[in-house]
Design an enzyme around this catalytic site. Sequence first.
Site, PDB file in Angstrom:
ATOM      1  N   ALA A 131       4.433  14.528  33.733  1.00 25.24           N
ATOM      2  CA  ALA A 131       3.104  14.713  34.322  1.00 25.24           C
ATOM      3  C   ALA A 131       3.292  14.966  35.811  1.00 25.24           C
ATOM      4  CB  ALA A 131       2.222  13.491  34.084  1.00 25.24           C
ATOM      5  N   GLU A 132       2.399  15.747  36.399  1.00 21.74           N
ATOM      6  CA  GLU A 132       2.631  16.252  37.754  1.00 21.74           C
ATOM      7  C   GLU A 132       2.744  15.209  38.847  1.00 21.74           C
ATOM      8  OE1 GLU A 132      -1.772  17.423  36.892  1.00 21.74           O
ATOM      9  OE2 GLU A 132       0.065  17.139  35.770  1.00 21.74           O
ATOM     10  N   PRO A 133       2.177  13.995  38.729  1.00 24.08           N
ATOM     11  CA  PRO A 133       2.346  13.067  39.848  1.00 24.08           C
ATOM     12  C   PRO A 133       3.741  12.468  39.957  1.00 24.08           C
ATOM     13  CG  PRO A 133       1.125  12.004  38.106  1.00 24.08           C
ATOM     14  CD  PRO A 133       1.234  13.455  37.719  1.00 24.08           C
TER      15      PRO A 133
END
Length: 644
Positions: free
Chosen positions: A323-325
């Site tokens: 996931a991008e974070p």
Amino acid sequence: MKASKVVSPSEAAALIKDGDCVTTSGFVGIGVPDELLAAVEDRFVQTGHPRDLSLVFAAGQGDGKERGLNRLGHEGLLKRVIGGHWGLIPKVATLATQGKIEGWNLPQGVISQLYRDIAAGKPGMLSKVGLETFVDPRNGGGAINEISTEPQVELMEIGGEEVLFYPSQKLTVALLRGTTADEVGNVTMEREALTIDNLAQAMAVHNAGGVVIVQVERVAQAGTLPARDVHIPGILVDAVVIARPENHLQTYRTAFSQAFTNRIKPPRGEMPVMPLDARKVIARRCAFELPVNGVVNLGIGMPEGVASVAAEEGLLEHLTLTAEPGVIGGQPASGLDFGAAVNTDAVIPQNNQFDFYDGGGLDLACLGLAQADAIGNVNVSRFGPRLAGAGGFINISQNARALVFAGTFSAQGLDVQIDADGVEIRQEGRARKFLDHVEQISFSGVRAARLGQPVLYVTERCVFELTAGGLKLIEIAPGIDLEHDILRLMDVPPIVDEICLMDPRIFRTQEMGLRTDLLHLDLPDRVAIESKLGQLFLNFEKMRIRTQDEIDLVRTAVARTCEAHGKRVDVIVNYDGFRIDEALESNWADMVNRLTERYYAKVSRYSGSAFMRMKLGKVFPDARTHIFETGPQAQAFLGAEEAP
């Protein structure tokens, strides 16, 4: 001894001056400094200050109602806002869409990476991210309204290639969050689910002579925190605030979970199996595209279900979800827990994750589908007066090696019944998704087609593929009427050639056995030899080949069988429903030719698909007359009495 940096929330808010440029940490509800934001709001309501602030944020920080950056959604408090994802901060978004503040929507990954360049004193950053989308200056430059006229992105050409230049912002205040601070401001994050961009933001503001304020749960004696646990060094921190528990939740849905810190692994099955509905049907179809041993990003919303399906099908250990974070591996959470994950391999800073994404590190991305048009453009960011924002969508969609967009075929009131017979549309959604033109281009279908990026559009009733000519309908669900349920509801008809049925397993309650498909565990059953007839039967029906490793698996299985037979064999190959990535077609042909030279006598191939027969004719041009429509025809070519 150095003086303690611990102050009250009101004292921290008083450090912010009128006209400051504030940057904040957070991802949905993770790492959001709600104690500090509440203090700023309270001071403004009581005194009218600070006012005319600029705000710069990367990820969405809010619950869609009152918390997070919604606390700053007051006229006069904000003057201009530059942000990535706006959908969770409707109070601020409304100010922007009504023209009461200046506003820009830039890619989340760009803002995240820009913090580092600001910290290093660079004038800005260069990136291809945003080209041919609404962020491109030729398409509006990310401006949200007419009063937002100062350019935040410039089109340039370097080395004969177009790039975008994103200038640095002048940040003067950082509102961040950690877990434990010592008295001199060293901050750890042991109870946080993510580290996000805290270090880069603190450096950027400190090096500009600004004020860095960090919200924490607790304070320790100076010099007692393990150095390797410190994420924000005290030299960067000006003030520390101890938060009340209600303003320091781990996520907006979960007060605290050790599993989200990844210091323990939760029991298997703790994350529930999805019910069989339209959402799960879409997630299941998307899961057929998962690359074994590959790296995958799952976006917010509909794609979140792919993680649940992958877990249910026993696939998580055979691929890496991200996931991008900054989450790498494990199983990402959903809803207001989105951004957190359990059983991860690593959690890295958000800006480093986007470095990986932008450089082509993703084998597949599965993202949301709000609107699409006939040439494959997708909009997820702006719908009339409603501002969702692109978030990390542009970075991810533009740079993943393969892409799947996931969403229902229509929206607002759609009611479908799913059973073993397929899909029944009980009530159609009021809002169409497949339009003549999307309202805003978050993803450029023209650019993707030109660059040869594989793209699918998956709904509960059909699947489209991006081609140079636009959207092509390739699959339809059982129970769906092509004209009534699909074509009449599209502003522009898709390309229609041969259409396959979506896999019937998708619509049944039991597990699909997808692990067998993707890992080719059934390969020994697909290779059979009839010793008396000297015939080899290769059943490649519905097989999907996406990597060189999979080609090598097939070669090994066939060669082993032929070696055991010891003589040349006649071969019949079933290519019904067979799929191979275009880039691998020549590799497949080379593998087959080597097997032919060593083991084969006569070869016949068959497929019920005219398109596949045409494709086989191109891959094996010397064998065009030996490609048939049915198994009996292929068998007759070999002169046998019975079809296999």
